[in-house]
Design an enzyme around this catalytic site. Structure first.
Site, PDB file in Angstrom:
ATOM      1  CG  HIS A  67     -16.583 -83.986 -15.158  1.00  0.00           C
ATOM      2  ND1 HIS A  67     -15.767 -84.980 -15.163  1.00  0.00           N
ATOM      3  CD2 HIS A  67     -15.371 -83.789 -16.914  1.00  0.00           C
ATOM      4  CE1 HIS A  67     -16.112 -86.022 -16.159  1.00  0.00           C
ATOM      5  NE2 HIS A  67     -15.392 -84.874 -17.484  1.00  0.00           N
ATOM      6  CG  ASP A  69     -18.213 -85.229 -12.659  1.00  0.00           C
ATOM      7  OD1 ASP A  69     -18.011 -84.463 -12.804  1.00  0.00           O
ATOM      8  OD2 ASP A  69     -19.273 -85.893 -13.080  1.00  0.00           O
ATOM      9  CD  GLU A 134     -18.853 -84.192 -18.759  1.00  0.00           C
ATOM     10  OE1 GLU A 134     -19.105 -83.757 -19.816  1.00  0.00           O
ATOM     11  OE2 GLU A 134     -19.094 -85.066 -18.597  1.00  0.00           O
TER      12      GLU A 134
HETATM   13 ZN   LIG Z   1     -15.894 -85.962 -19.604  1.00  0.00          ZN
END
Ligand SMILES: [Zn+2]
Length: 376
Positions: A67, A69, A134
């Site tokens: 991810h 983010d 995530e």
């Molecule tokens: Zn993570």
């Protein structure tokens, strides 16, 4: 900056991609991956940007998953340097996402670059499954990409997730599974009334206590080689009007089970309801399943990782299933072998998140070693 992995990790950290924002991180990855022969497909679901990139048409498919983010930095004055201005001090890279998990993504990309320069005609396919949600609700991320892939019968054989799995040094721990997570909201009904007239009330707190006691003490299973015993934890109890002299009409209880692969959610629900019925409660219960348990007990991916860690870090990795849930819960049900392998996790989500610079190249070497073991 000497290392390609360090350079890319730093460029990613410089983008403040707090969930679900991606802030152009995936565009940077697309440019790097297209240059080495990947077909890149951006999949936007709701507020979430996802990337599915693939090089090759054939199976087996190894997918690097992760991810872009990050969680919010928290109070900026507690950080020794700006969380979104990567900074190296004493051989350590600081910044939000340094460990969770922009360094892993950078290491995956550079591992592919080196591997493909040396082995352009590998067997099977290499893929990337990257999401920008995530750390948040995770409803428009990996789960949706997997749905889209399943709908067109596109399979992942091996998923290597870059979550920070390590404890003291990179590769010392891999996660080869995670416990399931099942939550419940239990409402116990009674009859409200004056405390001075006990024969006219039905006290839901009194009714709840012995049943909750039995639930909390219940032995669900013994766990197994990879999982600790299943555990139920009561997290909230709410009842009462705030007045001393009123018996409330209902009580509300929240609890959660982290459960092993020895048991399933249907069995847990049945057992819970049998206990509540035994205590003759009048109740409603709402269940929410946030993740099935999964386990990769053995297989090519595990062997490839163990070997690569031995070769590049000189250690034998320890397999664990501890910790919260991860996006592996969405990938494993398709039948893929799933393994989580990433940097040391002691600073994740904290102030002054960091990663050891020397470990970045080692992680990239390990990822490259896994590709060699699986596809060459
Ligand atoms: Zn993570």
């Amino acid at each position: 900056m000497s290392s390609e992995t360090l350079k890319l990790a730093s460029d990613l950290i410089a983008r403040p991609s707090i969930t679900p924002a991606d802030e152009g991180c995936q565009q940077m990855l697309i440019e790097r991956l297209e240059a080495i022969g990947f077909d890149c497909e951006t999949m936007i679901f709701g507020d979430t940007t996802n990337l599915w990139a693939r090089r090759g048409q054939d199976r087996p498919v190894i997918a690097f998953a992760g991810h872009t983010d990050v969680v919010p930095p928290g109070p900026l004055d507690k950080w020794h340097s700006d969380p979104f201005t990567p900074e190296i001090r004493d051989g350590v890279l600081y910044g939000r996402g340094a460990a969770d998990m922009k360094s892993s993504i950078a290491a995956m990309v550079t591992a592919c670059e080196r591997y493909l320069a040396q082995t352009p005609d590998h067997r099977g396919s290499i893929a990337f499954l990257i999401t920008s949600d995530e750390e948040g609700p995770a409803v428009n991320g990996t789960v949706k990409v997997i749905e889209a892939l399943e709908a067109r019968d596109e399979k992942i054989d091996w998923a290597l997730i870059g979550e920070p799995s390590s404890t003291a040094t990179v590769g010392d721990v891999c996660k080869n599974g995670r416990r399931g997570s099942l939550g419940a909201r239990l409402t116990i009904h009674g009859i409200q009334g004056h405390v001075a007239y006990p024969h006219k009330v039905d006290n839901p707190i009194h009714r709840a206590m012995p049943a909750l006691h039995e639930l909390a003490r219940h032995q669900w299973d013994q766990g197994n080689k990879f999982f600790p015993p299943t555990s139920l934890q009561i997290s909230n109890i709410n009842a009462g009007t705030g007045a001393h002299n009123v018996v409330p009409g209902h009580a509300e209880v929240l609890f959660n089970l982290r459960y092993s692969t020895e048991i399933d959610d249907a069995h847990i629900k049945q057992t819970t309801q049998a206990i509540l019925d035994k205590h003759e409660l009048d109740y409603d219960i709402d269940w929410s399943l946030s993740g099935y348990p999964f386990l990769t007990a053995e297989g090519e991916l595990l062997r490839a990782a163990e070997q690569a860690i031995q070769k590049h870090a000189g250690i034998e990795t320890d397999l664990q299933t501890t910790g919260g849930t991860s996006d592996g819960r969405f990938i494993a049900p398709t039948g893929a072998q799933v393994l989580e392998l990433g940097p040391v996790n002691d600073s994740i989500h904290k102030i002054n998140e960091h990663v050891d610079v020397a470990e970045l190249d080692r992680l990239s070497d390990i990822y490259q070693g896994i590709l060699e073991n699986l596809l060459s």
